[in-house]
Design an enzyme around this catalytic site. Structure first.
Site, PDB file in Angstrom:
ATOM      1  NE  ARG A   1       4.660  -3.021   8.048  1.00 20.62           N
ATOM      2  CZ  ARG A   1       5.220  -1.905   8.028  1.00 20.62           C
ATOM      3  NH1 ARG A   1       4.654  -0.537   8.400  1.00 20.62           N
ATOM      4  NH2 ARG A   1       6.653  -1.927   8.108  1.00 20.62           N
TER       5      ARG A   1
ATOM      6  CE1 TYR B   1      10.151  -0.469   9.086  1.00 18.43           C
ATOM      7  CE2 TYR B   1      10.915   0.215   7.068  1.00 18.43           C
ATOM      8  CZ  TYR B   1       9.714  -0.524   7.770  1.00 18.43           C
ATOM      9  OH  TYR B   1       8.768  -0.786   7.135  1.00 18.43           O
TER      10      TYR B   1
ATOM     11  CG  HIS C   1       4.068   1.113   4.018  1.00 19.64           C
ATOM     12  ND1 HIS C   1       2.950   1.481   4.856  1.00 19.64           N
ATOM     13  CD2 HIS C   1       4.016   1.549   3.029  1.00 19.64           C
ATOM     14  CE1 HIS C   1       2.085   2.011   4.141  1.00 19.64           C
ATOM     15  NE2 HIS C   1       2.971   2.345   2.977  1.00 19.64           N
TER      16      HIS C   1
END
Lengths: 367, 324
Positions: free
Chosen positions: A269, A282, A273
């Site tokens: 990705r 992260y 998100h």
């Protein structure tokens, strides 16, 4: 007819890959897709990428409240789309499937209408963006609770089997979904019933911020199929031809009565998100850059170029053409106008209920 | 006219609907050869075969979730949850999928399905075989909730629930399964959802009940009659939709009401009914509307019967209302 030979082995440790990074066909069987099909795969991927970019713009313009970026997932989704029979087979998608939906013919203006909750959304603006659904194409309306659509997908597949309709269900989900109890319950039931269904994990390695190592002790999602008694395929989901051919085989197996398959598409990705996420906390930029070098679209362009089916000029022309199409679709969706508030009382039940009529009057008195 | 109990009424409803409509299928744990742990599906597997009477894995999320998908795809599934206490693993499937499918799809898809479950106490089962969780479902828009208390109502309401185009939670008061027998007409009939039934007419006090405690409400009405008090008993039968008109009509006549249910009181359906009566009939009430319910404890193994609204408790609250 039950085939005695299939192209792919389940449960491989290494992902199934048919074209390499340089765009060479490396499979041990001949490519049997026509030029038209190869170009459709390419077009579907490019449209998915551009649509994802446009969604970011309508988000910034305040026309949509949420976006679930899908850049990096295009090859897996375009491949799956070409493996099913749209309008006959049923699709139980999740919220990151815009390439897949557009590729099976979900009108793009309706996707936009869902994003912006206008009257053109067949779902009547009932849900937040990235939750489309279209009965006409058997696309089951997306729900937010992770993996909650997987048991209904199995139910639809059992219904197809009982009624002998010859249809197949394809259901997609992310890696995080595979930890849910409902996911296990669904796959277990599908295995026991031999239901005609393909479970497709779009493993982008992150469930929001939690990486796959923390999600599961299994090295691969595909391995989990073993416990349910059906094949699990581990696929390079950034290779559109591997994605197509494996999905096709899984769909054929289901259609021929051989039951479910689990296909794990390894993707990445590129965006966060969602529009509410900050992925810099992260994962490193180096990691994202590493994966961007493996972008499925340029990789397929290299393949097409070697086949004599693509030039940079043609690629640019196609992009401009799609951009114009998307803009027209966006304008059409917006022109339909916002969903009126009093629609909120429709479709709670199929029949009228005095309680809701009373409450509708309360709302109307406030407007 | 055949004499039958509630379990037999469930079985007859399923049998008639399966014979009438081949889209009707039954699924759940042990519903096949075993015929269900309460024998409510006995004989159906032998009659309709494994494709229409489906033994499922022991997973309520799979049972209810699959029913949603079957319904969306064109079947009319009737799922059995072995005890209402075990519905919770399937709760997400009911409230996030089944209940909201019609709404979230703008009416494109729907889930015409029934989830049957034995509920309520009185069978010495402790809290995991005795609860009355109807409030969770009545609180969820998109679900219908039906709770019969007699064999003929069970038969007529279950048939209607199966024909309904929306998901219906059908709760069967298990302590009455074999406790009540009555004559049921041989010819086919259905009963509409959302219609209460006046089980006994009276003029001084209305006892509104549903499910298991309807029995105690009727018994209490008999006791009150001996004391010269005329009590009307209204059996709601269906909580969603519920029959406000019938309730208000009765209470407007009597001026006093008790709402009787087995479920704990806090945030209960009994509270909803009581609040509605007070909002709409305040100037005609002769006393507050009292809720006579189970206690706000987990359902105890001992004392089993005393947890539920007993005749004594109903009579005590009736006295309070009459003396107010």
């Amino acid at each position: 007819m039950i085939k005695d030979t299939w192209k792919f082995e389940p449960f491989t440790e290494e992902p199934i890959r048919l074209i390499d990074e340089a765009g060479n066909w490396i499979a041990d069987f001949p490519l049997d897709l026509k030029e038209e099909a190869l170009k459709k795969l390419y077009r579907d991927m490019v449209r998915g990428r551009l649509l994802d970019e446009r969604y970011q713009i309508i988000l910034r313009q305040g026309k949509a409240s949420f976006v679930a970026p899908s850049a990096g997932h295009e090859a897996a989704q375009a491949g799956m789309a070409m493996a099913i029979r749209p309008g006959s087979d049923w699709l139980f998608p999740y919220y990151r499937d815009k390439t897949l939906l557009a590729a099976i013919g979900y009108p793009v203006e309706m996707l936009y209408a869902q994003m912006m909750a206008t009257r053109l959304d067949p779902n009547k603006g009932r849900q937040m963006p990235e939750h489309p659904g279209l009965k006409e194409l058997n696309v089951y309306t997306v729900a937010s609770p992770i993996a909650s659509h997987v048991p209904p997908a199995v139910g639809a597949a059992i219904s197809m089997k009982i009624q002998g309709t010859g249809q197949v269900v394809l259901t997609t989900f992310g890696d995080g979904a595979t930890s849910e109890g409902d996911w296990h319950a669904a796959l277990n039931f599908a295995g026991a019933q031999g239901a005609p269904i393909v479970f497709a994990a779009e493993n982008n390695r992150y469930a929001i911020s939690v990486n796959f190592e923390k999600q599961s002790g299994s090295p691969r999602i595909s391995d989990k199929a073993h416990a349910y008694g059906f094949p699990g395929y581990h696929v390079d989901g950034m290779d559109v031809l591997a994605s197509y051919y494996v999905a096709k085989e899984a769909v054929e197996r289901a259609r021929e009565g051989l039951g479910p398959s689990l296909v794990e598409f390894l993707v990445y990705r590129y965006g966060p998100h969602s529009s509410a996420d900050d992925d810099r906390v992260y994962r490193s930029r180096e990691e994202v850059e590493f994966w961007k070098k493996k972008d499925p679209i340029p990789r397929f362009e290299r393949f097409l170029e070697k086949q004599g089916l693509w030039t940079p000029e043609e690629g640019e022309r196609l992009r401009e053409e799609i951009k114009a199409e998307l803009l027209a679709a966006e304008e059409k969706a917006e022109a339909a106008g916002p969903v009126p508030p009093e629609w909120m009382f429709d479709d709670v039940y199929g029949t009228p209920y005095w309680l809701l009529e009373e409450q509708r009057q309360i709302l109307l008195s406030e407007l | 006219m055949a004499v039958m109990n509630i379990v037999q009424a469930v079985k007859r409803a399923l049998d008639e609907e399966m014979a009438r409509d081949e889209r009707v299928v039954v699924l759940g744990e042990d519903v096949g050869k075993r015929g269900g742990v309460f024998l409510a599906t006995e004989g159906l597997y032998q009659k309709y075969g494994p494709d229409r009477v489906i033994d499922t894995p022991l997973a309520e999320a799979a049972i209810i979730g699959a029913a949603v998908g079957m319904a969306a795809h064109g079947l009319r599934p009737v799922a059995e949850i072995q005890f209402a206490d075990y519905v919770f693993p399937g709760f997400d499937q009911l409230v996030s999928q089944g209940a909201k499918l019609r709404y979230r799809s703008g009416g494109q898809f729907s889930a015409p399905m029934v989830v049957r479950m034995p509920s309520g106490g009185g069978v010495k089962g402790g809290h995991h075989h005795s609860q009355s969780p109807e409030a969770y479902f009545a609180h969820t828009a998109g679900l219908k909730v039906v709770i019969p208390s007699t064999p003929s109502d069970t038969l007529g309401l279950l048939k209607t629930a199966i024909r309904d185009d929306d998901p219906v939670v059908f709760m069967e008061p298990k302590r009455l399964y074999r406790a009540i027998k009555e004559e049921v007409p041989d010819e086919e009939f259905t009963i509409p959802l959302g219609k209460a039934r006046v089980r006994r007419e009276g003029k001084d006090l209305t006892l509104i009940a549903y499910g298991g405690p309807t029995v105690e409400a009727l018994e209490a009405a008999g006791e009150l009659e001996k004391a010269g008090v005329s009590a009307e008993v209204v059996d709601l039968r269906s909580l969603v939709p519920w029959d406000k008109e019938a309730v208000l009509e009765s209470v407007a006549k009597t001026g006093r009401a008790l709402v009787i249910a087995e479920a704990p009181r806090t945030a209960s359906f009994a509270s909803e009914v009581a609040a509605t009566i007070m909002e709409e009939l305040l100037d005609q009430l002769l006393a507050p509307v009292y809720r006579v319910t189970g206690f706000d404890t987990p359902y105890p193994y001992v004392p089993d019967r005393q947890y539920m609204p007993t005749v004594t408790r109903i009579l005590n609250f009736a006295k309070k209302a009459l003396d107010y």
